[in-house]
Write a protein that holds these residues in place. Structure first.
Motif, PDB file in Angstrom:
ATOM      1  N   VAL A 134      -6.499   2.287   8.932  1.00 47.98           N
ATOM      2  CA  VAL A 134      -5.489   2.347   9.774  1.00 47.98           C
ATOM      3  C   VAL A 134      -4.061   3.158   9.110  1.00 47.98           C
ATOM      4  N   SER A 135      -3.329   3.810   9.851  1.00 49.46           N
ATOM      5  CA  SER A 135      -2.182   4.436   9.614  1.00 49.46           C
ATOM      6  C   SER A 135      -0.976   3.550   9.779  1.00 49.46           C
ATOM      7  N   ILE A 136      -0.195   2.838   8.969  1.00 50.30           N
ATOM      8  CA  ILE A 136       0.920   1.915   9.125  1.00 50.30           C
ATOM      9  C   ILE A 136       2.290   2.758   9.007  1.00 50.30           C
ATOM     10  N   GLY A 137       3.128   2.501  10.192  1.00 53.48           N
ATOM     11  CA  GLY A 137       4.465   3.175  10.206  1.00 53.48           C
ATOM     12  C   GLY A 137       5.452   2.449   9.257  1.00 53.48           C
ATOM     13  N   ILE A 138       6.442   2.989   9.164  1.00 56.82           N
ATOM     14  CA  ILE A 138       7.685   2.623   8.196  1.00 56.82           C
ATOM     15  C   ILE A 138       8.252   1.450   8.688  1.00 56.82           C
ATOM     16  N   LYS A 139       8.235   0.373   7.898  1.00 44.99           N
ATOM     17  CA  LYS A 139       8.876  -0.806   8.348  1.00 44.99           C
ATOM     18  C   LYS A 139      10.349  -1.154   7.887  1.00 44.99           C
ATOM     19  N   GLU A 140      11.289  -2.057   8.444  1.00 44.36           N
ATOM     20  CA  GLU A 140      12.474  -2.253   8.165  1.00 44.36           C
ATOM     21  C   GLU A 140      12.449  -2.975   6.568  1.00 44.36           C
ATOM     22  N   THR A 141      11.475  -3.689   6.400  1.00 45.11           N
ATOM     23  CA  THR A 141      11.478  -4.664   5.260  1.00 45.11           C
ATOM     24  C   THR A 141       9.959  -4.449   4.626  1.00 45.11           C
ATOM     25  N   VAL A 142       9.917  -4.877   3.085  1.00 45.93           N
ATOM     26  CA  VAL A 142       8.655  -5.027   2.847  1.00 45.93           C
ATOM     27  C   VAL A 142       7.984  -6.298   3.127  1.00 45.93           C
ATOM     28  N   GLU A 143       8.678  -7.268   3.381  1.00 48.99           N
ATOM     29  CA  GLU A 143       8.030  -8.549   4.372  1.00 48.99           C
ATOM     30  C   GLU A 143       7.190  -8.074   5.370  1.00 48.99           C
ATOM     31  N   GLU A 144       7.889  -7.381   6.282  1.00 46.93           N
ATOM     32  CA  GLU A 144       7.343  -6.814   7.682  1.00 46.93           C
ATOM     33  C   GLU A 144       5.991  -5.887   7.280  1.00 46.93           C
ATOM     34  N   LEU A 145       6.186  -5.116   6.304  1.00 43.90           N
ATOM     35  CA  LEU A 145       5.146  -4.126   6.153  1.00 43.90           C
ATOM     36  C   LEU A 145       3.914  -5.134   5.341  1.00 43.90           C
ATOM     37  N   THR A 146       4.162  -6.144   4.384  1.00 42.31           N
ATOM     38  CA  THR A 146       2.921  -7.028   3.719  1.00 42.31           C
ATOM     39  C   THR A 146       2.342  -7.449   5.122  1.00 42.31           C
ATOM     40  N   ALA A 147       3.115  -8.052   6.155  1.00 40.60           N
ATOM     41  CA  ALA A 147       2.412  -8.751   6.949  1.00 40.60           C
ATOM     42  C   ALA A 147       1.400  -7.670   7.914  1.00 40.60           C
ATOM     43  N   ALA A 148       2.019  -6.566   8.090  1.00 42.70           N
ATOM     44  CA  ALA A 148       1.179  -5.700   8.748  1.00 42.70           C
ATOM     45  C   ALA A 148      -0.017  -5.513   8.108  1.00 42.70           C
ATOM     46  N   VAL A 149       0.145  -4.941   6.767  1.00 41.48           N
ATOM     47  CA  VAL A 149      -1.188  -4.792   5.958  1.00 41.48           C
ATOM     48  C   VAL A 149      -2.018  -5.777   5.963  1.00 41.48           C
ATOM     49  N   LYS A 150      -1.638  -6.989   5.873  1.00 41.49           N
ATOM     50  CA  LYS A 150      -2.488  -8.075   5.774  1.00 41.49           C
ATOM     51  C   LYS A 150      -3.384  -8.340   6.995  1.00 41.49           C
ATOM     52  N   LYS A 151      -2.684  -8.100   8.476  1.00 45.08           N
ATOM     53  CA  LYS A 151      -3.308  -8.254   9.812  1.00 45.08           C
ATOM     54  C   LYS A 151      -4.606  -7.267   9.523  1.00 45.08           C
ATOM     55  N   GLU A 152      -4.311  -5.839   9.074  1.00 45.25           N
ATOM     56  CA  GLU A 152      -5.176  -4.907   9.023  1.00 45.25           C
ATOM     57  C   GLU A 152      -6.596  -5.156   8.243  1.00 45.25           C
ATOM     58  N   LEU A 153      -6.064  -5.771   6.878  1.00 53.70           N
ATOM     59  CA  LEU A 153      -7.113  -5.904   6.042  1.00 53.70           C
ATOM     60  C   LEU A 153      -7.894  -7.291   6.679  1.00 53.70           C
ATOM     61  N   ASP A 154      -7.407  -8.246   7.230  1.00 57.27           N
ATOM     62  CA  ASP A 154      -8.038  -9.260   7.668  1.00 57.27           C
ATOM     63  C   ASP A 154      -9.086  -9.007   8.757  1.00 57.27           C
ATOM     64  N   SER A 155      -8.667  -7.832   9.716  1.00 55.89           N
ATOM     65  CA  SER A 155      -9.532  -6.938  10.713  1.00 55.89           C
ATOM     66  C   SER A 155     -10.653  -6.563   9.953  1.00 55.89           C
ATOM     67  N   GLY A 156     -10.567  -6.079   8.702  1.00 51.54           N
ATOM     68  CA  GLY A 156     -11.710  -5.576   8.222  1.00 51.54           C
ATOM     69  C   GLY A 156     -11.532  -3.819   7.927  1.00 51.54           C
ATOM     70  N   TYR A 157     -10.234  -3.307   8.221  1.00 50.45           N
ATOM     71  CA  TYR A 157     -10.333  -2.072   8.023  1.00 50.45           C
ATOM     72  C   TYR A 157     -10.429  -1.637   6.519  1.00 50.45           C
ATOM     73  N   GLN A 158     -11.021  -0.496   6.560  1.00 46.85           N
ATOM     74  CA  GLN A 158     -11.735  -0.040   5.253  1.00 46.85           C
ATOM     75  C   GLN A 158     -10.530   0.765   4.085  1.00 46.85           C
ATOM     76  N   ARG A 159      -9.609   1.249   4.998  1.00 51.40           N
ATOM     77  CA  ARG A 159      -8.592   1.946   4.229  1.00 51.40           C
ATOM     78  C   ARG A 159      -7.073   1.729   4.904  1.00 51.40           C
ATOM     79  N   ILE A 160      -5.870   1.527   3.941  1.00 52.61           N
ATOM     80  CA  ILE A 160      -4.809   1.570   4.471  1.00 52.61           C
ATOM     81  C   ILE A 160      -3.794   2.643   4.016  1.00 52.61           C
ATOM     82  N   LYS A 161      -3.350   3.296   5.225  1.00 47.66           N
ATOM     83  CA  LYS A 161      -2.407   4.376   4.861  1.00 47.66           C
ATOM     84  C   LYS A 161      -0.851   3.878   5.246  1.00 47.66           C
ATOM     85  N   LEU A 162      -0.003   3.987   4.280  1.00 40.29           N
ATOM     86  CA  LEU A 162       1.242   3.885   4.434  1.00 40.29           C
ATOM     87  C   LEU A 162       2.239   4.980   4.844  1.00 40.29           C
TER      88      LEU A 162
END
Ligand code: OSB
Ligand code: MG
Length: 368
Positions: A134-162
């Motif tokens: 998945v490609s994760i967009g720029i977030k306002e805060t690190v907390e928001e970004l962390t939540a977005a990354v966790k959600k995608e990893l929990d769904s099983g995605y194999q690679r995270i692009k920031l």
């Protein structure tokens, strides 16, 4: 096979959540859909141009103009043996790869339907399942970004692009890397840096990223040579590679070690395949990029990704990450292992939902 007619539609489709990059912030897509009639088959293609010319020189409106004024008149009534005849018929028009790919990909879907084959088999694909990131967009805060990354990893995605840009790079990337030391992690700058940012980019080496995508100018092959020479992290080019010749130049200059292939950016399946083969010959892996596509474009990306050198997880992910409801049936879904199962029905293998498309359509042109 005879090219009989084209129905061109523009649909407006709201993203579930805004997508922010160093280029802009997208909340609603304006997407052109081509429905091309070849013999008795109807093939679908999607225009991947953005709403503005901030990623590449094309936008939704230039594509409508180029398709209706130049490309369609070059194709209408023509007899072709294969969709691979489309590209040469359009060669007089320079650039405008996204406009061309809209029609070219529709022709491939139609040819596959005429031949009663899944498109991916017609393209020479071999994979029955494709790995997804998945490609994760720029977030306002690190907390928001962390939540977005966790959600995608929990769904099983194999690679995270920031997505990164100056001021939103080292801190968020370090944070995510510390939280997840072992995941496949990459970054995409969409041309937000300059040659003299080398020192900053070198600091990203500490986070053992899979790649840094397109740090410099959208057309700056030469600049990327110096960057790649001075980085441990592989450079991946996206924006720079809009032709086979640019891919050849990038490889022989050493401007990158990985290429992101996007159908629209390179002009359709024929050119994507040529670049794929060239990279394979030179031992560069490729992966399928995304352009916030609706289901039609997503289906084409899946078919393309079945070719053997698409060996890294792509940016092709589930419909439900983008849309309240997609325009195809079934929607694209991703397994808990982070894979998409390639469809077996003829053509793109997903059915455009005409009722849904009609309700989203803002203009429509039938050309014969
Ligand atoms: O650079 O890959 C890119 C979206 C729009 C324009 C350019 C890019 C992107 C993405 C999103 O990264 C990929 C996707 O999820 O479709
Ligand atoms: Mg990119």
């Amino acid at each position: 096979m005879q090219i009989r007619s084209l129905t061109l539609r523009e649909i407006h489709l709201k993203l579930l959540t805004p997508f922010e990059t160093s280029m802009d912030r997208v909340t609603e897509r304006r997407i052109l859909l081509a429905e091309l009639n070849l013999d008795s088959a109807f093939g679908w293609g999607e225009c991947t141009a953005g709403e503005n010319p901030f990623y590449s020189p094309e936008d939704t409106q230039t594509c409508w103009h180029i398709i209706t004024t130049y490309l369609w008149p070059m194709l209408k009534g023509k007899s072709i043996d294969s969709a691979s005849d489309i590209w040469p018929l359009l060669e007089q028009v320079r650039g405008h790869t996204m406009a061309k790919a809209t029609l070219e990909t529709a022709a491939w879907d139609a040819e596959a339907k005429v031949k009663n084959l899944p498109l991916w088999k017609l393209l020479g694909g071999t994979r029955e399942e494709i790995p997804c990131g998945v490609s994760i967009g720029i977030k306002e805060t690190v907390e928001e970004l962390t939540a977005a990354v966790k959600k995608e990893l929990d769904s099983g995605y194999q690679r995270i692009k920031l997505k990164i840009k100056p001021g939103k790079d080292l801190v968020p990337v370090q944070h995510i890397r510390n939280l997840y030391p072992r995941i496949k992690l990459s970054v995409d700058a969409n041309s937000a840096y300059r040659a003299d940012d080398l020192h900053l980019l070198q600091q990203l080496d500490a986070f053992y990223l899979m790649m840094i995508e397109q740090p410099l100018g959208w057309d700056d092959l030469f600049g990327h040579v110096a960057i790649q020479k001075n980085l441990q992290t592989p450079v991946c080019l996206d924006e720079c590679i809009h032709t086979y010749e640019q891919a050849e130049a990038a490889i022989s200059l050493g401007a990158c070690k990985i290429i992101n292939v996007k159908l629209g950016r390179v002009g359709g399946h024929l050119q994507a395949k040529r670049i794929h083969d060239l990279c394979a010959k030179n031992s560069l892996p490729v992966w399928c990029g995304g352009m916030l596509e609706s289901g039609v474009g997503r289906a084409h990306n899946i078919a393309m990704s079945t070719q053997s050198n698409f060996s890294l997880p792509g940016d092709v992910s589930a419909s439900a990450r983008y849309w309240h409801q997609d325009i195809i049936t079934p929607e694209v879904t991703v397994s808990p292992e982070g894979t998409i199962t390639v469809p077996t029905a003829p053509g793109i293998g997903f059915l455009p939902n005409l009722k849904r498309i009609d309700t989203l359509t803002t203009r429509k042109l039938h050309l014969t």
